[in-house]
Design an enzyme around this catalytic site. Structure first.
Site, PDB file in Angstrom:
ATOM      1  N   TYR A   1       0.855  -1.185   0.000  1.00  0.00           N
ATOM      2  CA  TYR A   1       0.000   0.000   0.000  1.00  0.00           C
ATOM      3  C   TYR A   1       0.893   1.238   0.000  1.00  0.00           C
ATOM      4  O   TYR A   1       1.578   1.519   0.975  1.00  0.00           O
ATOM      5  CB  TYR A   1      -0.907  -0.054   1.233  1.00  0.00           C
ATOM      6  CG  TYR A   1      -1.975   1.005   1.377  1.00  0.00           C
ATOM      7  CD1 TYR A   1      -2.067   2.100   0.526  1.00  0.00           C
ATOM      8  CD2 TYR A   1      -2.915   0.914   2.390  1.00  0.00           C
ATOM      9  CE1 TYR A   1      -3.058   3.048   0.686  1.00  0.00           C
ATOM     10  CE2 TYR A   1      -3.911   1.863   2.559  1.00  0.00           C
ATOM     11  CZ  TYR A   1      -3.967   2.932   1.714  1.00  0.00           C
ATOM     12  OH  TYR A   1      -4.948   3.871   1.885  1.00  0.00           O
TER      13      TYR A   1
ATOM     14  N   LYS B   1      -1.638  -1.260  -3.770  1.00  0.00           N
ATOM     15  CA  LYS B   1      -2.685  -0.235  -3.804  1.00  0.00           C
ATOM     16  C   LYS B   1      -1.949   1.083  -3.899  1.00  0.00           C
ATOM     17  O   LYS B   1      -1.167   1.438  -3.014  1.00  0.00           O
ATOM     18  CB  LYS B   1      -3.530  -0.320  -2.531  1.00  0.00           C
ATOM     19  CG  LYS B   1      -4.423   0.852  -2.275  1.00  0.00           C
ATOM     20  CD  LYS B   1      -5.493   0.431  -1.281  1.00  0.00           C
ATOM     21  CE  LYS B   1      -5.972   1.548  -0.384  1.00  0.00           C
ATOM     22  NZ  LYS B   1      -6.485   2.709  -1.086  1.00  0.00           N
TER      23      LYS B   1
ATOM     24  N   GLY C   1      -5.955   4.259  -6.104  1.00  0.00           N
ATOM     25  CA  GLY C   1      -6.397   4.763  -4.802  1.00  0.00           C
ATOM     26  C   GLY C   1      -7.341   5.958  -4.863  1.00  0.00           C
ATOM     27  O   GLY C   1      -8.435   5.905  -4.314  1.00  0.00           O
TER      28      GLY C   1
HETATM   29  C1  NAY Z   1      -8.248   3.452   2.459  1.00  0.00           C
HETATM   30  O1  NAY Z   1      -7.213   2.881   2.801  1.00  0.00           O
HETATM   31  O2  NAY Z   1      -9.233   3.483   3.158  1.00  0.00           O
HETATM   32  C2  NAY Z   1      -8.321   4.129   1.170  1.00  0.00           C
HETATM   33  O3  NAY Z   1      -8.600   3.535   0.193  1.00  0.00           O
HETATM   34  C3  NAY Z   1      -8.089   5.560   1.132  1.00  0.00           C
HETATM   35  C4  NAY Z   1      -8.336   6.147  -0.252  1.00  0.00           C
HETATM   36  C5  NAY Z   1      -8.890   7.505  -0.074  1.00  0.00           C
HETATM   37  N1  NAY Z   1      -7.829   8.449   0.166  1.00  0.00           N
HETATM   38  C6  NAY Z   1      -7.900   9.388   1.128  1.00  0.00           C
HETATM   39  C7  NAY Z   1      -6.791  10.383   1.230  1.00  0.00           C
HETATM   40  O4  NAY Z   1      -8.827   9.468   1.851  1.00  0.00           O
HETATM   41  O5  NAY Z   1     -10.716   7.020  -1.475  1.00  0.00           O
HETATM   42  C8  NAY Z   1      -9.684   7.928  -1.273  1.00  0.00           C
HETATM   43  C9  NAY Z   1     -10.261   9.309  -1.034  1.00  0.00           C
HETATM   44  O6  NAY Z   1     -11.016   9.353   0.139  1.00  0.00           O
HETATM   45  C10 NAY Z   1     -11.126   9.747  -2.184  1.00  0.00           C
HETATM   46  O7  NAY Z   1     -10.394   9.654  -3.350  1.00  0.00           O
HETATM   47  C11 NAY Z   1     -11.662  11.164  -1.989  1.00  0.00           C
HETATM   48  O8  NAY Z   1     -10.608  12.084  -1.959  1.00  0.00           O
END
Ligand code: NAY
Length: 293
Positions: free
Chosen positions: A135, A163, A188
């Site tokens: 990740y 990821k 991601g």
């Molecule tokens: C996780 O580990 O829960 C994720 O997948 C986090 C991925 C998210 N990144 C952050 C910074 O929150 O899904 C994204 C993000 O929320 C989304 O792109 C909106 O910005």
């Protein structure tokens, strides 16, 4: 792994009113998302608040999800921690619980050298006979590893992919280029889901797939059938919601939207933002503007 080729919510962890992991709310959320066409679940990552929970809670949560999913879709258990021993313990548990794969963020807070981080991943990979998805999340961890770093890890038994949570799709492509076709890279950032898929991401793991699962499943379907213009139209649409989300802590925002969708998940754990009435009213207005929410 073909089943993981799609939209995978980084699942919100539903709590009871007293803050304990909720068995019934978890089952309801998981069922709901499966009906909307998601391709799996990613547990206890950033969205799942894994870093704000005890190892025991993470294990309990995985067991509830495994029981509800009944192997209908893959379940990836995020086992990442600051220390190797707990990540190894969680990996052994995930294997016993029957998870499809584990995933681990690069260890954070301390500034370890690449060799230490590699060792951390190798120890996790050796802990049990279960696939491991690394990740990469430089914005959150402060740890940015090179394509060559992942090329070495791609050669380790059990390590099947990454990821990649960064908007830099060039770096994503550089990693895919050196790691080979068998190395599965998951996009991601949800706001550039289509960009990541276009650049060759195998699937997408993200937080907003909790609140817009059907939209993203449709985006993915259109992308796979080469209907890029239509997929792009959906990306533009969901990005209007993400633009609103980014005014808040994303976890607080998503829990509020889920509540409006009839899926109670409790409050996020502090220090995550606790919404006041005005903020909740504002999110309610956003939800009204987007009928698919
Ligand atoms: C996780 O580990 O829960 C994720 O997948 C986090 C991925 C998210 N990144 C952050 C910074 O929150 O899904 C994204 C993000 O929320 C989304 O792109 C909106 O910005």
């Amino acid at each position: 792994y073909a089943q993981m080729q799609g939209i995978i919510p980084a699942l919100i962890t539903p709590y009871e009113e007293d803050g304990a992991i909720s068995d019934s709310r978890t089952r309801k959320l998981v069922r709901h998302l499966m009906k909307q066409g998601v391709s799996g679940f990613y547990l206890s990552g950033s969205t799942g608040e894994g870093f704000l929970q005890s190892a025991e809670e993470r294990q309990i949560f995985l067991e509830i999800v495994m029981d509800e999913v009944k192997r209908e879709v893959p379940v990836i258990a995020h086992v990442g921690t600051m220390d190797t021993a707990t990540a190894v313990q969680l990996t052994k548990h995930a294997y016993r619980a029957g998870a499809t794969a584990v995933s681990a963020v690069t260890p954070f807070y301390y500034k370890h050298g690449s060799e230490q981080i590699k060792r951390h991943y190798i120890d996790i990979a050796k802990a049990a006979d279960i696939p491991l998805i690394c990740y990469h999340f430089p914005d959150m961890t402060g740890s940015k590893q090179s394509a060559d770093f992942y090329r070495e890890l791609a050669g380790v038994d059990h390590i099947i992919g990454l990821k990649f949570t960064s908007m830099n799709t060039y770096e994503m492509q550089q990693i895919m280029d050196v790691c080979g076709d068998d190395f599965l890279v998951f996009n991601g950032p949800d706001e550039s889901c289509l960009a990541g898929l276009s650049m060759g991401a195998f699937g997408a793991i993200g937080s907003t797939y909790n609140i817009m699962p059907a939209k993203f499943a449709e985006l993915h379907r259109l992308f796979r059938s080469g209907r890029i213009d239509e997929a792009r139209a959906i990306q533009y649409e969901v990005n209007q919601v993400i633009q609103e989300l980014l005014k808040y802590d994303f976890i607080a925002f998503e829990r509020e939207i889920l509540r409006l969708q009839g899926l109670e998940t409790g409050l996020p754990r502090k220090p995550i933002q606790q919404l006041n009435d005005a903020q909740r009213a504002d999110i309610y207005e956003t939800a009204k503007r987007f009928p698919f929410l």
